[in-house]
Motif scaffolding. Structure first.
Motif, mmCIF file in Angstrom:
data_model
loop_
_atom_site.group_PDB
_atom_site.id
_atom_site.type_symbol
_atom_site.label_atom_id
_atom_site.label_comp_id
_atom_site.label_asym_id
_atom_site.label_seq_id
_atom_site.Cartn_x
_atom_site.Cartn_y
_atom_site.Cartn_z
ATOM 1 N N GLN A 154 67.861 21.456 -48.659
ATOM 2 C CA GLN A 154 67.076 20.369 -48.076
ATOM 3 C C GLN A 154 66.987 19.195 -49.047
ATOM 4 N N THR A 155 66.930 19.479 -50.358
ATOM 5 C CA THR A 155 66.881 18.411 -51.340
ATOM 6 C C THR A 155 68.191 17.635 -51.350
ATOM 7 N N ILE A 156 69.297 18.350 -51.231
ATOM 8 C CA ILE A 156 70.603 17.694 -51.225
ATOM 9 C C ILE A 156 70.735 16.848 -49.966
ATOM 10 N N LEU A 157 70.282 17.347 -48.803
ATOM 11 C CA LEU A 157 70.353 16.586 -47.575
ATOM 12 C C LEU A 157 69.488 15.339 -47.633
ATOM 13 N N SER A 158 68.360 15.438 -48.321
ATOM 14 C CA SER A 158 67.484 14.268 -48.423
ATOM 15 C C SER A 158 68.144 13.162 -49.245
ATOM 16 N N LEU A 159 69.040 13.511 -50.187
ATOM 17 C CA LEU A 159 69.762 12.498 -50.979
ATOM 18 C C LEU A 159 70.739 11.716 -50.110
ATOM 19 N N PHE A 160 71.287 12.337 -49.094
ATOM 20 C CA PHE A 160 72.245 11.662 -48.211
ATOM 21 C C PHE A 160 71.548 10.756 -47.219
ATOM 22 N N ARG A 161 70.301 10.752 -47.067
ATOM 23 C CA ARG A 161 69.602 9.905 -46.111
ATOM 24 C C ARG A 161 69.359 8.580 -46.666
#
Length: 161
Positions: A154-161
């Motif tokens: 989830q932390t990695i996905l939040s970086l792509f936003r």
């Protein structure tokens, strides 16, 4: 006659240790040795035998009192009976003390066994309680590890936003 009546009526639990003419139990195995070896025979016992007072008293009272000599003979026989009774009473008293000692020993042994069993049960409960707590901690650590592992994507996905 009074002595004979007392002897005949000294029955308890179908046992009479004073009257040899009694038809029930006349010898009592009152005490057996305690052997803690498995499979061992218990052979030692304290036998309290019939004291046979009926014949002794009958011999003493069969004397007729027709003269002073007869009366003195009867007094002598009664004195002998009294000595026999005293001897029998001391034997029975010694047996009674042995029985009391065995009862005390058995009671203390029972207390020790019960305490030992209680300690074993308490030790088993403590051991099982420790196992349960260890399993609960392992379960909590597993849940936390999964929670941490789920947060990383989830932390990695939040970086792509």
């Amino acid at each position: 006659e009074q002595i004979t009546t007392i002897i005949k009526s000294s029955e308890f639990n179908n046992t009479n240790l004073l009257d040899e003419d009694f038809t029930g139990t006349t010898t009592v195995a009152a005490l057996q040795s305690l052997t803690i070896t498995p499979g061992a025979d218990v052979t030692d016992s304290l036998n309290v035998a019939n004291q046979g007072f009926t014949a002794k008293v009958t011999d003493a009272i069969d004397t007729s009192i027709a003269s002073q000599t007869d009366a003195e003979a009867m007094v002598g026989k009664l004195d002998d009976v009294i000595k026999d009774v005293n001897t029998s009473l001391s034997d029975m008293g010694a047996a009674s003390r042995k029985i009391e000692g065995q009862l005390s020993f058995t009671s203390k042994l029972s207390d020790v066994v019960e305490t030992g069993i209680g300690n074993l049960v308490d030790a088993d409960l403590a051991k099982e309680s420790a196992k349960l707590q260890a399993l609960q901690v392992q379960q909590q650590l597993g849940v936390q590890a999964l929670s941490i592992a789920n947060q990383a994507p989830q932390t990695i996905l939040s970086l792509f936003r």
